[in-house]
Design a protein around this motif. Structure first.
Motif, mmCIF file in Angstrom:
data_model
loop_
_atom_site.group_PDB
_atom_site.id
_atom_site.type_symbol
_atom_site.label_atom_id
_atom_site.label_comp_id
_atom_site.label_asym_id
_atom_site.label_seq_id
_atom_site.Cartn_x
_atom_site.Cartn_y
_atom_site.Cartn_z
ATOM 1 N N ARG A 54 5.545 -98.919 31.922
ATOM 2 C CA ARG A 54 6.805 -99.395 31.347
ATOM 3 C C ARG A 54 7.081 -100.838 31.749
ATOM 4 N NH1 ARG A 54 12.586 -96.290 32.081
ATOM 5 N NH2 ARG A 54 13.831 -97.819 30.982
ATOM 6 N N LEU A 55 6.881 -101.154 33.019
ATOM 7 C CA LEU A 55 7.089 -102.523 33.498
ATOM 8 C C LEU A 55 6.163 -103.501 32.775
ATOM 9 C CD1 LEU A 55 8.350 -104.570 35.491
ATOM 10 C CD2 LEU A 55 6.498 -103.970 37.061
ATOM 11 N N ASN A 56 4.897 -103.156 32.686
ATOM 12 C CA ASN A 56 3.940 -104.048 32.026
ATOM 13 C C ASN A 56 4.255 -104.231 30.551
ATOM 14 O OD1 ASN A 56 2.638 -104.421 34.441
ATOM 15 N ND2 ASN A 56 0.959 -103.028 33.995
ATOM 16 N N ALA A 57 4.689 -103.165 29.876
ATOM 17 C CA ALA A 57 5.078 -103.285 28.471
ATOM 18 C C ALA A 57 6.267 -104.230 28.332
ATOM 19 C CB ALA A 57 5.410 -101.914 27.900
ATOM 20 N N GLY A 58 7.235 -104.121 29.234
ATOM 21 C CA GLY A 58 8.388 -105.017 29.212
ATOM 22 C C GLY A 58 7.994 -106.465 29.447
ATOM 23 N N LEU A 59 7.041 -106.681 30.316
ATOM 24 C CA LEU A 59 6.561 -108.049 30.563
ATOM 25 C C LEU A 59 5.837 -108.598 29.328
ATOM 26 C CD1 LEU A 59 5.301 -107.623 34.223
ATOM 27 C CD2 LEU A 59 7.259 -108.980 33.475
ATOM 28 N N ARG A 60 5.037 -107.766 28.673
ATOM 29 C CA ARG A 60 4.347 -108.204 27.454
ATOM 30 C C ARG A 60 5.337 -108.562 26.359
ATOM 31 N NH1 ARG A 60 1.016 -103.821 28.733
ATOM 32 N NH2 ARG A 60 1.963 -102.556 27.090
ATOM 33 N N GLN A 61 6.449 -107.841 26.288
ATOM 34 C CA GLN A 61 7.457 -108.061 25.242
ATOM 35 C C GLN A 61 8.466 -109.145 25.620
ATOM 36 O OE1 GLN A 61 9.199 -104.236 24.254
ATOM 37 N NE2 GLN A 61 7.176 -103.284 24.310
ATOM 38 N N GLY A 62 8.373 -109.659 26.827
ATOM 39 C CA GLY A 62 9.299 -110.702 27.263
ATOM 40 C C GLY A 62 10.680 -110.185 27.626
ATOM 41 N N VAL A 63 10.783 -108.896 27.923
ATOM 42 C CA VAL A 63 12.071 -108.274 28.248
ATOM 43 C C VAL A 63 12.553 -108.671 29.639
ATOM 44 C CG1 VAL A 63 13.211 -106.042 28.628
ATOM 45 C CG2 VAL A 63 11.613 -106.328 26.716
ATOM 46 N N TYR A 64 11.639 -108.814 30.566
ATOM 47 C CA TYR A 64 12.006 -109.080 31.953
ATOM 48 C C TYR A 64 11.801 -110.559 32.296
ATOM 49 C CZ TYR A 64 11.752 -104.010 32.345
ATOM 50 O OH TYR A 64 11.936 -102.671 32.161
ATOM 51 N N PRO A 65 12.827 -111.202 32.863
ATOM 52 C CA PRO A 65 12.747 -112.629 33.164
ATOM 53 C C PRO A 65 12.072 -112.947 34.501
ATOM 54 C CG PRO A 65 14.916 -111.835 33.713
ATOM 55 C CD PRO A 65 14.174 -110.666 33.107
ATOM 56 N N PHE A 66 11.616 -111.942 35.223
ATOM 57 C CA PHE A 66 11.058 -112.160 36.558
ATOM 58 C C PHE A 66 9.530 -112.201 36.582
ATOM 59 C CE2 PHE A 66 12.407 -107.688 36.117
ATOM 60 C CZ PHE A 66 11.165 -107.062 36.129
ATOM 61 N N GLY A 67 8.910 -112.231 35.424
ATOM 62 C CA GLY A 67 7.454 -112.277 35.387
ATOM 63 C C GLY A 67 6.962 -112.562 33.989
ATOM 64 N N CYS A 68 5.638 -112.536 33.844
ATOM 65 C CA CYS A 68 5.047 -112.795 32.539
ATOM 66 C C CYS A 68 3.736 -112.032 32.401
ATOM 67 C CB CYS A 68 4.825 -114.291 32.334
ATOM 68 S SG CYS A 68 3.686 -115.021 33.521
ATOM 69 N N ALA A 69 3.297 -111.904 31.157
ATOM 70 C CA ALA A 69 2.017 -111.282 30.845
ATOM 71 C C ALA A 69 1.152 -112.340 30.181
ATOM 72 C CB ALA A 69 2.223 -110.097 29.914
ATOM 73 N N ILE A 70 -0.040 -112.513 30.694
ATOM 74 C CA ILE A 70 -0.955 -113.518 30.169
ATOM 75 C C ILE A 70 -2.126 -112.789 29.532
ATOM 76 C CG2 ILE A 70 -2.445 -115.459 30.751
ATOM 77 C CD1 ILE A 70 -0.572 -115.783 33.274
ATOM 78 N N LYS A 71 -2.375 -113.067 28.243
ATOM 79 C CA LYS A 71 -3.439 -112.400 27.516
ATOM 80 C C LYS A 71 -4.746 -113.135 27.740
ATOM 81 C CE LYS A 71 -5.024 -109.661 24.162
ATOM 82 N NZ LYS A 71 -6.108 -108.858 24.628
ATOM 83 N N LEU A 72 -5.654 -112.482 28.421
ATOM 84 C CA LEU A 72 -7.026 -112.964 28.555
ATOM 85 C C LEU A 72 -7.875 -111.932 27.798
ATOM 86 C CD1 LEU A 72 -6.856 -113.979 32.321
ATOM 87 C CD2 LEU A 72 -6.705 -115.472 30.334
ATOM 88 N N ASN A 73 -8.994 -111.484 28.349
ATOM 89 C CA ASN A 73 -9.695 -110.359 27.737
ATOM 90 C C ASN A 73 -8.808 -109.119 27.777
ATOM 91 O OD1 ASN A 73 -11.986 -111.801 27.105
ATOM 92 N ND2 ASN A 73 -12.965 -111.358 29.064
ATOM 93 N N GLU A 74 -8.073 -108.985 28.857
ATOM 94 C CA GLU A 74 -7.017 -107.984 28.977
ATOM 95 C C GLU A 74 -5.830 -108.706 29.593
ATOM 96 O OE1 GLU A 74 -8.263 -105.669 32.968
ATOM 97 O OE2 GLU A 74 -9.515 -105.253 31.236
ATOM 98 N N TYR A 75 -4.699 -108.048 29.642
ATOM 99 C CA TYR A 75 -3.512 -108.713 30.170
ATOM 100 C C TYR A 75 -3.569 -108.855 31.692
ATOM 101 C CZ TYR A 75 -0.905 -108.678 25.816
ATOM 102 O OH TYR A 75 -0.478 -108.928 24.538
ATOM 103 N N VAL A 76 -3.044 -109.979 32.156
ATOM 104 C CA VAL A 76 -2.836 -110.241 33.576
ATOM 105 C C VAL A 76 -1.334 -110.427 33.743
ATOM 106 C CG1 VAL A 76 -3.270 -111.861 35.467
ATOM 107 C CG2 VAL A 76 -5.076 -111.376 33.800
ATOM 108 N N TYR A 77 -0.772 -109.774 34.754
ATOM 109 C CA TYR A 77 0.676 -109.804 34.961
ATOM 110 C C TYR A 77 1.006 -110.587 36.211
ATOM 111 C CZ TYR A 77 0.252 -106.144 31.545
ATOM 112 O OH TYR A 77 -0.065 -105.451 30.412
#
Length: 66
Positions: A25-48
């Motif tokens: 759930r946390l990672n999905a929120g980071l991918r969607q930009g819901v949470y302002p305390f982190g980010c998801a970076i798309k490489l071959n797979e996501y890095v949080y």
């Protein structure tokens, strides 16, 4: 200085503060930009990247005052 923590550690902090969540759930929120305390970076797979200071501030803003 911002310290980057893992999704697992962030979930542990959130649960300790009373939030009902999990890593997926946390990672999905980071991918969607819901949470302002982190980010998801798309490489071959996501890095949080979750910034501990921003996470702690976010938790404090939402915690019930006693």
């Amino acid at each position: 200085m911002l310290r980057v923590i893992s999704s697992v550690e962030a979930v542990e902090r959130l649960k300790a503060a009373g939030f009902n969540t999990n890593v997926n759930r946390l990672n999905a929120g980071l991918r969607q930009g819901v949470y302002p305390f982190g980010c998801a970076i798309k490489l071959n797979e996501y890095v949080y990247e979750i910034y501990s200071t921003l996470l702690d501030k976010w938790i404090a803003e939402r915690s019930e005052r006693t």
